[in-house]
Design an enzyme around this catalytic site. Structure first.
Site, PDB file in Angstrom:
ATOM      1  N   HIS A 256       0.809  -1.220   0.000  1.00  0.00           N
ATOM      2  CA  HIS A 256       0.000   0.000   0.000  1.00  0.00           C
ATOM      3  C   HIS A 256       0.843   1.271   0.000  1.00  0.00           C
ATOM      4  O   HIS A 256       0.320   2.377  -0.119  1.00  0.00           O
ATOM      5  CB  HIS A 256      -0.939  -0.028   1.210  1.00  0.00           C
ATOM      6  CG  HIS A 256      -2.143   0.826   1.067  1.00  0.00           C
ATOM      7  ND1 HIS A 256      -2.527   1.740   2.016  1.00  0.00           N
ATOM      8  CD2 HIS A 256      -3.047   0.925   0.054  1.00  0.00           C
ATOM      9  CE1 HIS A 256      -3.622   2.352   1.612  1.00  0.00           C
ATOM     10  NE2 HIS A 256      -3.957   1.884   0.429  1.00  0.00           N
TER      11      HIS A 256
ATOM     12  N   LYS B 159       3.053   4.328  -1.131  1.00  0.00           N
ATOM     13  CA  LYS B 159       3.009   5.185  -2.326  1.00  0.00           C
ATOM     14  C   LYS B 159       4.188   6.153  -2.247  1.00  0.00           C
ATOM     15  O   LYS B 159       4.145   7.130  -1.500  1.00  0.00           O
ATOM     16  CB  LYS B 159       1.675   5.905  -2.401  1.00  0.00           C
ATOM     17  CG  LYS B 159       0.498   4.928  -2.548  1.00  0.00           C
ATOM     18  CD  LYS B 159      -0.824   5.585  -2.279  1.00  0.00           C
ATOM     19  CE  LYS B 159      -1.955   4.596  -2.517  1.00  0.00           C
ATOM     20  NZ  LYS B 159      -1.952   3.487  -1.533  1.00  0.00           N
TER      21      LYS B 159
ATOM     22  N   HIS C  73      -8.868  10.967  -0.135  1.00  0.00           N
ATOM     23  CA  HIS C  73      -8.117   9.726  -0.199  1.00  0.00           C
ATOM     24  C   HIS C  73      -6.831   9.882   0.605  1.00  0.00           C
ATOM     25  O   HIS C  73      -6.095   8.933   0.840  1.00  0.00           O
ATOM     26  CB  HIS C  73      -7.803   9.359  -1.648  1.00  0.00           C
ATOM     27  CG  HIS C  73      -7.255   7.988  -1.807  1.00  0.00           C
ATOM     28  ND1 HIS C  73      -5.910   7.735  -1.967  1.00  0.00           N
ATOM     29  CD2 HIS C  73      -7.863   6.779  -1.803  1.00  0.00           C
ATOM     30  CE1 HIS C  73      -5.720   6.428  -2.072  1.00  0.00           C
ATOM     31  NE2 HIS C  73      -6.864   5.829  -1.970  1.00  0.00           N
TER      32      HIS C  73
ATOM     33  N   LYS D   5      -4.617  10.413   3.999  1.00  0.00           N
ATOM     34  CA  LYS D   5      -4.709   9.902   5.363  1.00  0.00           C
ATOM     35  C   LYS D   5      -3.818  10.772   6.244  1.00  0.00           C
ATOM     36  O   LYS D   5      -2.614  10.893   5.980  1.00  0.00           O
ATOM     37  CB  LYS D   5      -4.236   8.447   5.468  1.00  0.00           C
ATOM     38  CG  LYS D   5      -5.121   7.450   4.720  1.00  0.00           C
ATOM     39  CD  LYS D   5      -4.705   7.294   3.301  1.00  0.00           C
ATOM     40  CE  LYS D   5      -5.430   6.143   2.619  1.00  0.00           C
ATOM     41  NZ  LYS D   5      -5.563   6.326   1.174  1.00  0.00           N
TER      42      LYS D   5
END
Length: 619
Positions: free
Chosen positions: A277, A279, A505, A507
């Site tokens: 996950h 990025k 999107h 966090k």
């Protein structure tokens, strides 16, 4: 089974299985080449993505017949064809009375007619047009509803109308102090994109003459990604670090066939239900080296009408030849921690990048790296990853504040995992203890915790409408087992950044003063609110188990010679000299009203149309 709560009511089939029993990465059959849809309406959806728990949806390029996506299932072929047409509100009256155990007051949540159909997924007509349930094979276990993630809503032509001034033609005015930036959003007043960045800006020659790059991510549209590089850099070598397996990996490789400069590195996912996950971009220039840590997937839909964030490092110069192994380290030990994170992949493809980083000077870095990598860790290794890494950093590098029990913790995320039957199981027992750590204070305070997650109305009124909810995958199966969690929820409101209608999107996690004018720390990360992302203690707290790869950066005031960060009340248009921290959303957060419901991705919303005149009918 009917569940009631302060924030709504829903009905769920009694046959739904436990939400923990999800397939490991790459084991579903849904991540295959999707349907051709040249006439796709802007609110319609390409065929459904691969499932991973709980993260974002994977949209896929459209270049393959529907039959190859859903071969062997007439029901799936029919549903995939129906996805090509959105469900308009004015044509949806046939939905009335056709829901399984529909809630009569119109304010509740309900599963669709075919909630336990093995082959069901979101269609584009109405429930009356849903394919009938095929008889299950006696040898095949029934697929769980969670496995049928709603499709990504975005057609190939969804975002073709960027304003003429959307991309930067000169070095933009950026806040060089924090180096935290939001992504640009189409449809906003121009000032709200001043100081924000699009992927084309990040990769442009304005920031360096690119030689090679690495893209760490979860979702890739390779053709789109390649096109974001400037023409003069478009054939430079790029390495994609991913977690796909089997069919999903084959599809990824197939996407790259036209691009011989694209290579792959598969991240090891040895613990079930883990995902890659993280990025991150590693950019190697003629002039030096740069790191980008972000929240966006490498797909078109993530870069236009969602709220996303990133940290952009300074340009790191090359060290003089003969420098020692410890040269170029920052006060935050960012170089050491980045090398340790890359080494955790145990991947030969990353060795040359590890060596390159060693040859550069990262001493100007002022943030701490907070990563997760899959594994079970004991002893001192427990503090290397996940929320225990975060706890150690807060213990070592923050200071107690007066009346700290009144300083709320704020968590903001786009997906939610299973927290357990009550808050003591993980949220309060582990996670909240980490997030409330402030220096070496012996006080174990219990401050408020505000969790920001979009409500149904937030999604309905968003720039994308209901399809924005395809990237907010909180399932009914998880939600109905943790009603206690919903009392923590707050709305997504971001008027200060112009992004109230750009669904998050991003966090972020932070600790704010009681009046919300100061921050004790701030984190931007890929990690959603889940045990898979942050880790969970095991064996009487002597071991921590982390399932996924995640990465973020932590800001603490001491690294900036400050006591606290002042909150920037008006971060746009950007100023290069402001000392205020640009929090992406409005403070104080707005608590859910009794009528508000958290967005749940796999139940229908047909009572009111979204901003495109459509309704949401997963199946």
């Amino acid at each position: 089974m009917t569940q009631d709560s302060q924030h709504g009511k829903w009905t769920i089939s009694s046959s739904d299985d436990d939400d923990e029993a999800l397939p490991p990465s790459g084991t579903t059959s849904s991540n295959r080449p999707p349907a051709s849809n040249p006439g796709l309406h802007r609110s319609a959806s390409p065929p459904r993505p691969k499932l991973e728990p709980p993260v974002e949806v994977k949209p896929e390029p459209a270049n393959t017949p529907v039959s190859s996506l859903v071969a062997g299932s007439e029901a799936r072929q029919s549903a995939a064809m129906n996805q090509l047409n959105p469900v308009k509100y004015e044509t949806s009256q046939s939905l009335a009375g056709k829901r399984k155990k529909e809630v009569s007051d119109g304010s509740g949540w309900a599963l669709s007619e075919s909630d336990d159909d093995d082959d069901g997924h979101a269609n584009g007509k109405s429930v009356s047009n849903l394919p009938k349930k095929a008889p299950p094979s006696p040898k095949t276990k029934k697929a769980k509803v969670e496995n049928e993630r709603p499709p990504s809503p975005h057609g190939r032509l969804y975002y073709i109308d960027e304003p003429d001034d959307f991309f930067e033609s000169s070095v933009p005015c950026l806040n060089d102090m924090y180096r935290f930036y939001l992504n640009k959003v189409t449809g906003l007043d121009r000032k709200y994109n001043s100081g924000a960045l699009h992927i084309r800006d990040i990769l442009s020659p304005l920031f360096g003459t690119l030689k090679e790059s690495v893209q760490f991510n979860y979702c890739f549209d390779i053709a789109w990604m390649v096109n974001q590089y400037p023409a003069e850099f478009r054939d430079r070598p790029v390495l994609l670090v991913h977690g796909d397996k089997r069919e999903a990996k084959a599809w990824l490789v197939q996407q790259a066939q036209p691009f011989p400069h694209v290579r792959f590195c598969q991240a090891k996912l040895d613990i079930a239900f883990g995902t890659h996950h993280t990025k991150m971009m590693l950019l190697w220039y003629e002039e030096g080296f740069r790191v980008i840590i972000m929240t966006s997937n490498l797909i078109r839909a993530d870069w236009y009408q969602k709220t996303q964030g990133l940290w952009m490092s300074p340009l790191y110069p090359r060290l003089p030849k003969g420098s020692s192994a410890t040269s170029g380290e920052s006060p935050t030990f960012f170089k050491r921690d980045l090398l340790e994170y890359l080494a955790s992949y145990r991947a030969p493809e990353l060795e040359e990048w590890i060596q390159r980083i060693k040859e550069h000077d990262l001493s100007e870095t002022r943030v701490y790296l907070v990563g997760s990598t899959p594994g079970r860790y004991v002893g001192s290794d427990m503090e290397r990853w996940g929320h225990l890494r975060m706890r150690k950093l807060l213990y070592d590098h923050t200071d107690p504040v007066p009346s700290e029990e009144r300083w709320p913790v704020i968590g903001q995320f786009s997906s939610i995992g299973s927290m357990g039957l009550d808050k003591s199981k993980w949220l309060a027992g582990e996670f909240q203890r980490t997030m409330t750590t402030l220096g070496k204070s012996s006080l174990r305070s219990d401050p408020p915790m505000h969790l920001l997650y979009p409500s149904v109305e937030d999604v309905r009124n968003s720039l994308e409408g209901y399809p924005a909810g395809g990237s907010l995958p909180y399932s009914i199966q998880t939600a109905q087992k943790q009603l206690w969690l919903h009392s923590y929820f707050h709305r997504w409101k971001a008027n200060t950044t112009g992004r109230s209608h750009a669904m998050p999107h991003i966090k972020t996690y932070m600790r704010a003063s009681p009046d919300f004018t100061q921050l004790a720390w701030f984190l931007v990360t890929s990690a959603n609110l889940s045990k898979a992302a942050w880790g969970a203690l095991e064996k009487n707290n002597t071991q921590v188990m982390v399932r996924s790869y995640e990465l973020g950066v932590l800001y603490v005031p001491s690294a900036f010679n400050m006591k606290t960060f002042p909150v920037h009340k008006n971060p746009f248009p950007a100023s290069s000299s402001s000392s205020g921290f640009p929090v992406p959303f409005d403070l104080p957060p707005t608590c859910y009203s009794p009528k508000d419901q958290p967005w749940i991705w796999n139940i229908p919303y047909s009572q009111a149309p979204d901003t495109h005149g459509n309704i949401w009918v997963p199946s």
